[in-house]
Design a protein around this motif. Structure first.
Motif, PDB file in Angstrom:
ATOM      1  N   ILE A 243      -9.643 -13.703  17.530  1.00 10.76           N
ATOM      2  CA  ILE A 243      -8.303 -13.257  17.133  1.00 10.76           C
ATOM      3  C   ILE A 243      -7.675 -14.341  16.262  1.00 10.76           C
ATOM      4  N   ILE A 244      -7.323 -13.985  15.057  1.00 12.12           N
ATOM      5  CA  ILE A 244      -6.688 -14.973  14.190  1.00 12.12           C
ATOM      6  C   ILE A 244      -5.348 -15.391  14.801  1.00 12.12           C
ATOM      7  N   HIS A 245      -5.129 -16.685  14.896  1.00 13.77           N
ATOM      8  CA  HIS A 245      -3.911 -17.186  15.530  1.00 13.77           C
ATOM      9  C   HIS A 245      -2.711 -16.865  14.655  1.00 13.77           C
ATOM     10  N   ALA A 246      -1.602 -16.555  15.293  1.00 14.42           N
ATOM     11  CA  ALA A 246      -0.381 -16.211  14.556  1.00 14.42           C
ATOM     12  C   ALA A 246       0.070 -17.348  13.644  1.00 14.42           C
ATOM     13  N   ASP A 247      -0.227 -18.597  14.013  1.00 14.06           N
ATOM     14  CA  ASP A 247       0.129 -19.723  13.151  1.00 14.06           C
ATOM     15  C   ASP A 247      -0.574 -19.622  11.800  1.00 14.06           C
ATOM     16  N   TRP A 248      -1.812 -19.151  11.806  1.00 14.77           N
ATOM     17  CA  TRP A 248      -2.602 -19.046  10.580  1.00 14.77           C
ATOM     18  C   TRP A 248      -2.240 -17.785   9.787  1.00 14.77           C
ATOM     19  N   ALA A 249      -2.011 -16.688  10.487  1.00 14.33           N
ATOM     20  CA  ALA A 249      -1.787 -15.413   9.793  1.00 14.33           C
ATOM     21  C   ALA A 249      -0.345 -15.269   9.326  1.00 14.33           C
ATOM     22  N   GLY A 250       0.601 -15.418  10.224  1.00 16.03           N
ATOM     23  CA  GLY A 250       2.022 -15.435   9.909  1.00 16.03           C
ATOM     24  C   GLY A 250       2.478 -14.369   8.921  1.00 16.03           C
ATOM     25  N   PRO A 251       3.313 -14.733   7.958  1.00 16.17           N
ATOM     26  CA  PRO A 251       3.875 -13.753   7.015  1.00 16.17           C
ATOM     27  C   PRO A 251       2.838 -13.103   6.113  1.00 16.17           C
ATOM     28  N   ALA A 252       1.628 -13.647   6.100  1.00 11.99           N
ATOM     29  CA  ALA A 252       0.561 -13.070   5.277  1.00 11.99           C
ATOM     30  C   ALA A 252      -0.223 -11.996   6.012  1.00 11.99           C
ATOM     31  N   GLY A 253      -0.128 -11.953   7.381  1.00 16.53           N
ATOM     32  CA  GLY A 253      -0.967 -10.955   8.040  1.00 16.53           C
ATOM     33  C   GLY A 253      -1.029 -10.978   9.546  1.00 16.53           C
ATOM     34  N   PHE A 254       0.089 -11.175  10.264  1.00 16.53           N
ATOM     35  CA  PHE A 254      -0.043 -11.296  11.725  1.00 16.53           C
ATOM     36  C   PHE A 254       0.452 -10.086  12.518  1.00 16.53           C
ATOM     37  N   LEU A 255       0.890  -9.013  11.853  1.00 16.99           N
ATOM     38  CA  LEU A 255       1.458  -7.887  12.580  1.00 16.99           C
ATOM     39  C   LEU A 255       0.390  -7.022  13.262  1.00 16.99           C
ATOM     40  N   VAL A 256       0.762  -6.467  14.395  1.00 15.99           N
ATOM     41  CA  VAL A 256      -0.059  -5.527  15.162  1.00 15.99           C
ATOM     42  C   VAL A 256       0.763  -4.245  15.300  1.00 15.99           C
ATOM     43  N   MET A 257       0.188  -3.103  14.891  1.00  7.03           N
ATOM     44  CA  MET A 257       0.968  -1.868  14.868  1.00  7.03           C
ATOM     45  C   MET A 257       0.105  -0.654  15.204  1.00  7.03           C
ATOM     46  N   ARG A 258       0.775   0.496  15.347  1.00  9.74           N
ATOM     47  CA  ARG A 258       0.123   1.783  15.593  1.00  9.74           C
ATOM     48  C   ARG A 258       0.358   2.697  14.391  1.00  9.74           C
ATOM     49  N   LEU A 259      -0.377   3.787  14.349  1.00 10.97           N
ATOM     50  CA  LEU A 259      -0.155   4.764  13.286  1.00 10.97           C
ATOM     51  C   LEU A 259       1.300   5.199  13.224  1.00 10.97           C
ATOM     52  N   GLU A 260       1.889   5.495  14.369  1.00 15.59           N
ATOM     53  CA  GLU A 260       3.259   6.004  14.387  1.00 15.59           C
ATOM     54  C   GLU A 260       4.253   4.962  13.867  1.00 15.59           C
ATOM     55  N   ASP A 261       3.992   3.676  14.122  1.00 18.32           N
ATOM     56  CA  ASP A 261       4.867   2.618  13.612  1.00 18.32           C
ATOM     57  C   ASP A 261       4.817   2.568  12.088  1.00 18.32           C
ATOM     58  N   LEU A 262       3.597   2.640  11.549  1.00 20.79           N
ATOM     59  CA  LEU A 262       3.457   2.586  10.095  1.00 20.79           C
ATOM     60  C   LEU A 262       4.058   3.821   9.430  1.00 20.79           C
ATOM     61  N   ALA A 263       3.989   4.975  10.099  1.00 22.76           N
ATOM     62  CA  ALA A 263       4.594   6.177   9.534  1.00 22.76           C
ATOM     63  C   ALA A 263       6.108   6.007   9.398  1.00 22.76           C
ATOM     64  N   ILE A 264       6.736   5.430  10.414  1.00 17.59           N
ATOM     65  CA  ILE A 264       8.187   5.177  10.356  1.00 17.59           C
ATOM     66  C   ILE A 264       8.499   4.183   9.250  1.00 17.59           C
ATOM     67  N   TRP A 265       7.751   3.101   9.207  1.00 16.23           N
ATOM     68  CA  TRP A 265       7.959   2.063   8.201  1.00 16.23           C
ATOM     69  C   TRP A 265       7.794   2.622   6.784  1.00 16.23           C
ATOM     70  N   ASP A 266       6.701   3.332   6.544  1.00 16.30           N
ATOM     71  CA  ASP A 266       6.420   3.835   5.202  1.00 16.30           C
ATOM     72  C   ASP A 266       7.528   4.766   4.715  1.00 16.30           C
ATOM     73  N   ALA A 267       7.963   5.684   5.577  1.00 14.51           N
ATOM     74  CA  ALA A 267       9.008   6.628   5.182  1.00 14.51           C
ATOM     75  C   ALA A 267      10.323   5.900   4.909  1.00 14.51           C
ATOM     76  N   ALA A 268      10.641   4.912   5.725  1.00 12.59           N
ATOM     77  CA  ALA A 268      11.901   4.174   5.554  1.00 12.59           C
ATOM     78  C   ALA A 268      11.875   3.331   4.285  1.00 12.59           C
ATOM     79  N   LEU A 269      10.744   2.671   4.031  1.00 11.25           N
ATOM     80  CA  LEU A 269      10.642   1.820   2.845  1.00 11.25           C
ATOM     81  C   LEU A 269      10.779   2.652   1.580  1.00 11.25           C
ATOM     82  N   ARG A 270      10.063   3.752   1.509  1.00  7.13           N
ATOM     83  CA  ARG A 270      10.086   4.590   0.312  1.00  7.13           C
ATOM     84  C   ARG A 270      11.387   5.382   0.208  1.00  7.13           C
ATOM     85  N   GLY A 271      12.068   5.578   1.339  1.00 11.40           N
ATOM     86  CA  GLY A 271      13.293   6.372   1.338  1.00 11.40           C
ATOM     87  C   GLY A 271      14.573   5.588   1.185  1.00 11.40           C
ATOM     88  N   GLY A 272      14.499   4.293   0.904  1.00 14.32           N
ATOM     89  CA  GLY A 272      15.701   3.507   0.664  1.00 14.32           C
ATOM     90  C   GLY A 272      16.420   3.037   1.909  1.00 14.32           C
TER      91      GLY A 272
END
Length: 472
Positions: A243-272
């Motif tokens: 498991i890549i340590h959060a110290d190494w991944a950080g703002p470049a790649g440390f998030l853990v998510m589900r399909l439903e989380d990304l669906a909410i994020w994608d719609a919100a980002l594209r929808g302003g």
């Protein structure tokens, strides 16, 4: 983030019990998607995956495949399984920067020195160049033994010290080269101008307003129920990945998510709802480099074409995961694939999104795969033979003597390591010839079964053999 190279295996997969979602009115070829995704997972030895398609804002397909843990056995992947999303994290970082610009706390065209005066080359690069991978800063994840190092904690000063003494790889803005270093520094910019930690900023300004609940990262991974476990291939055998340590991944790649989380994020980002529509246009506008034109990358998002269709999105890769979140604006379709295999030759996440697109739009994909006119069969034979030489690391018989001699050393061995896992090309599609200065180049797209392809270009010497090539 980092993505490991390995030989693809042939792990038999069982489909998890999660049903596909869709109606006849949606005209979703669910059976074809089921079959083709399962086939690709088997072909590349992917333990498990979760796939979702959203069209016109409606979920039309969701299905889970395989196992959370292929080594220890046990539970199947579910549609609500957690995966590391790797570099998909970058769009969260980019959006945070744009939020702060909207708040008047920074400007993306200002030098990094305005916000982090002690950072490497801070007076030479702008935030825009960090966001678009055009700064020239060297990659902090480069170097021997990174897999072993990246699973351990590390302080930020030690992390940035890996690149601080190094010169820029190229003049800022002149070229594009993917660099996690830029996003590591952007995370520190967010902290400097907001007065919050990077994690706290995302929680308070993105996750809480969108109702995403508590932010989860690789730091919480071992305590999450229904968390997929990362895998990779080692000498052709499937193994558990670190498991890549959060110290190494950080703002470049440390998030853990589900399909439903990304669906909410994608719609919100594209929808302003996360940033203004003007800021979103900045995110999705490709940076123009001074030497090579379009970078096909905006802020935290690739902006290009696949199968002749515009595509906006990002892939993610870590030690044990590859993922892809891709939006096709002409079709208003988003395809997300999360997998727990970290091999990057090829990346399973992106391959799955390509496969699903071809199943949804077979006419478009077939049209994109038609060859250009005036193909020279001798050149095609030389090109495909040269590619097989690169995969096998053989005698390089299809290359000119000078280039073959160069490949006979370490350079050739690296190509073999990277390319052998793709397997033999199933097709080579001629896409046209072009002139570059005094050189005449021939462009191809090599296919490796459904959803997996590589652009490959060659130029021939006077002896009719390959005297130059490019991949990607």
């Amino acid at each position: 983030m980092t993505q490991r190279r390995a030989l693809a295996g042939a792990l038999a997969l069982l489909l998890a019990a999660a049903p596909a979602v869709g109606t006849a009115a949606d005209q979703v070829p669910a059976a074809a998607i089921d079959r083709d995704v399962a086939g690709a997972l088997h072909r590349f030895g992917v333990p498990g995956a979760a796939v979702q398609v959203i069209r016109h804002g409606k979920v039309i397909y969701t299905k889970a495949f395989g196992a959370l843990d292929a080594i220890g056995g046990g539970a199947p992947v579910r549609p609500d399984t957690f995966f590391e999303i790797g570099s998909i994290t970058k769009q969260f970082t980019a959006a945070a920067i744009l939020q702060l610009q909207e708040a008047g706390k920074l400007q993306v065209d200002r030098p990094l020195a305005d916000y982090l005066p002690g950072a490497p080359h801070a007076g030479e690069v702008t935030l825009r160049q960090l966001l678009s991978h055009t700064s020239g800063l060297h990659e902090y994840l480069d170097g021997p033994g990174i897999d072993e190092l990246a699973i351990r904690p590390i302080a930020y000063p030690d992390l940035i010290a890996r690149v601080a003494p190094l010169p820029l790889d190229f003049p800022p803005g002149s070229r594009w080269s993917y660099s996690n270093t830029g996003y590591l520094l952007l995370g520190k910019v967010i902290e400097a101008v907001s007065g919050e930690s990077y994690r706290a900023y995302l929680q308070h300004h993105i996750f809480d307003p969108l109702g995403l609940g508590d932010m989860r990262t690789t730091a919480e991974e071992t305590h999450l129920p229904n968390m997929a476990l990362g895998h990779h291939h080692v000498e052709g055998r499937l193994a558990r990945a670190g498991i890549i340590h959060a110290d190494w991944a950080g703002p470049a790649g440390f998030l853990v998510m589900r399909l439903e989380d990304l669906a909410i994020w994608d719609a919100a980002l594209r929808g302003g709802k996360v940033i203004s529509m003007d800021s979103y246009r900045q995110m999705t506008t490709p940076f123009m480099t001074s030497q090579n034109g379009s970078a096909d990358y905006g802020f935290g998002l690739f902006v290009g074409t696949v199968y002749g269709q515009p595509r906006i999105g990002h892939t993610g890769g870590s030690l044990g995961f590859t993922t892809a979140d891709e939006y096709f604006p002409k079709q208003d379709v988003r395809i997300v694939a999360l997998t727990n295999l970290g091999d990057d030759s090829p990346e399973a996440g992106e391959a799955l999104t390509n496969i699903v697109f071809t199943d949804l739009y077979p006419t478009l994909s077939a049209a994109a795969e038609r060859p250009a006119p005036d193909e020279d069969t001798h050149v095609t034979q030389a090109a495909t033979g040269a590619f097989r030489d690169l995969q096998t690391g053989g005698d390089y018989a299809h290359f000119s003597a000078p280039l073959g001699a160069k490949l006979a050393g370490d350079k050739g061995a690296k190509f073999a390591t990277d390319l052998a896992p793709y397997g033999a090309p199933t097709a080579a599609t001629f896409k046209g010839a072009r002139q570059s200065g005094v050189e005449h180049w021939y462009d191809y797209v090599l296919q490796f079964g459904p959803g997996v392809f590589l652009p490959f270009a060659v130029r021939l010497g006077d002896d009719g053999k390959v005297a130059g090539f490019s991949i990607g």
